[in-house]
Scaffold this motif. Sequence first.
Motif, short mmCIF file in Angstrom:
data_model
loop_
_atom_site.label_atom_id
_atom_site.label_comp_id
_atom_site.label_asym_id
_atom_site.label_seq_id
_atom_site.Cartn_x
_atom_site.Cartn_y
_atom_site.Cartn_z
N LEU A 158 0.80 -1.23 0.00
CA LEU A 158 0.00 0.00 0.00
C LEU A 158 0.84 1.29 0.00
CD1 LEU A 158 -3.04 -0.90 2.28
CD2 LEU A 158 -2.92 -0.77 -0.20
N PRO A 159 1.92 1.37 0.78
CA PRO A 159 2.73 2.60 0.71
C PRO A 159 3.26 2.87 -0.70
CG PRO A 159 3.30 1.35 2.67
CD PRO A 159 2.39 0.48 1.86
N PHE A 229 3.46 19.52 -5.05
CA PHE A 229 4.57 19.50 -4.10
C PHE A 229 4.59 18.16 -3.35
CE2 PHE A 229 4.29 24.18 -4.52
CZ PHE A 229 5.63 24.45 -4.78
N LEU A 230 3.41 17.67 -2.96
CA LEU A 230 3.35 16.39 -2.25
C LEU A 230 3.79 15.25 -3.16
CD1 LEU A 230 2.56 14.82 0.27
CD2 LEU A 230 0.21 14.70 -0.60
N GLU A 231 3.39 15.29 -4.41
CA GLU A 231 3.79 14.24 -5.36
C GLU A 231 5.30 14.19 -5.51
OE1 GLU A 231 1.74 15.02 -9.00
OE2 GLU A 231 -0.24 14.90 -8.06
N ARG A 232 5.94 15.34 -5.60
CA ARG A 232 7.40 15.37 -5.73
C ARG A 232 8.08 14.87 -4.46
NH1 ARG A 232 7.83 21.46 -8.36
NH2 ARG A 232 6.81 20.98 -10.35
N ILE A 236 8.64 8.07 -6.10
CA ILE A 236 9.57 6.94 -6.06
C ILE A 236 10.36 6.92 -7.37
CG2 ILE A 236 9.77 4.44 -5.82
CD1 ILE A 236 6.99 4.48 -4.54
N PRO A 237 11.65 7.07 -7.32
CA PRO A 237 12.45 7.04 -8.57
C PRO A 237 12.22 5.75 -9.35
CG PRO A 237 13.79 7.76 -6.72
CD PRO A 237 12.49 7.30 -6.14
N GLY A 238 11.99 5.90 -10.65
CA GLY A 238 11.78 4.74 -11.50
C GLY A 238 10.33 4.38 -11.71
N TYR A 239 9.43 5.07 -10.97
CA TYR A 239 8.00 4.79 -11.13
C TYR A 239 7.33 5.97 -11.83
CZ TYR A 239 8.30 0.58 -8.31
OH TYR A 239 8.61 -0.67 -7.86
#
Length: 243
Positions: A158-159, A229-232, A236-239
């Motif tokens: 879930l995270p 801002f929250l999304e950045r 997760i790198p690569g997603y």
Amino acid sequence: MNYHWNWGIFFEPNPMGTGNYLDMLLSGLVLTLKTALLAWVIALIFGSLIGVMRTLPSKGAYWFGFCWVEFFRNMPLLVQLFLWFFVLPELLPKAAGLWLKQLPNAPFWTAAIGIGFFMSARVAVQLQAGIGSLPRGQKMAATALGLTTVQGYRYVLLPMAFRIILPPLTSEFLNTIKNTAVAITIGLVELTGQARSMQEFSFQVFEAFTAATLIYLLTNAIIVTGMRFLERYVAIPGYISGK
């Protein structure tokens, strides 16, 4: 077009005795946000549960989630609000139905719950897609560590899934705010309802709905900016939302 524009109408006293017409619109905005926030909490809670159920190996859980999504996703929101507000009290036992009819702020609670259930179907599908997009090794690693199914979802799946689907969840929250306008049909006097009341009192229809449109746009622009801002921050790198 023979129309008398009057942009100063917003600062004239309204017939309700609660200030000027601008105060009317702002009070409608407050009710819109309260309804949307409660509906969004309901959508996230039920949508998360249903989304998880649709990814479990249990056929019973999957079919329950499937029926929930198909019921709330395929029926128009307006019809659902009518069912909750007008039909449900008549189907319940007399005492329960009378209690629902006399419930204080019934349009508010009905709108929040109805919109919440409606949006939960969309959240469930997106969460299912988010979990499905994760590599199979994520779940296998959780099992290898000795985590139970609940722990695997709680600490591993879930995270990751919520971070991946954060952009579409932002869009769904904006849709939740806009969907509150439908609740005017069951007596909820939110922003759209107050704009309609303003044009009925003042006959300044263009000014009233222009102001309501600008308030919607400004509110949603603030939310979108904050969510970016929250999304950045949680990307997760690569997603999909990663840098």
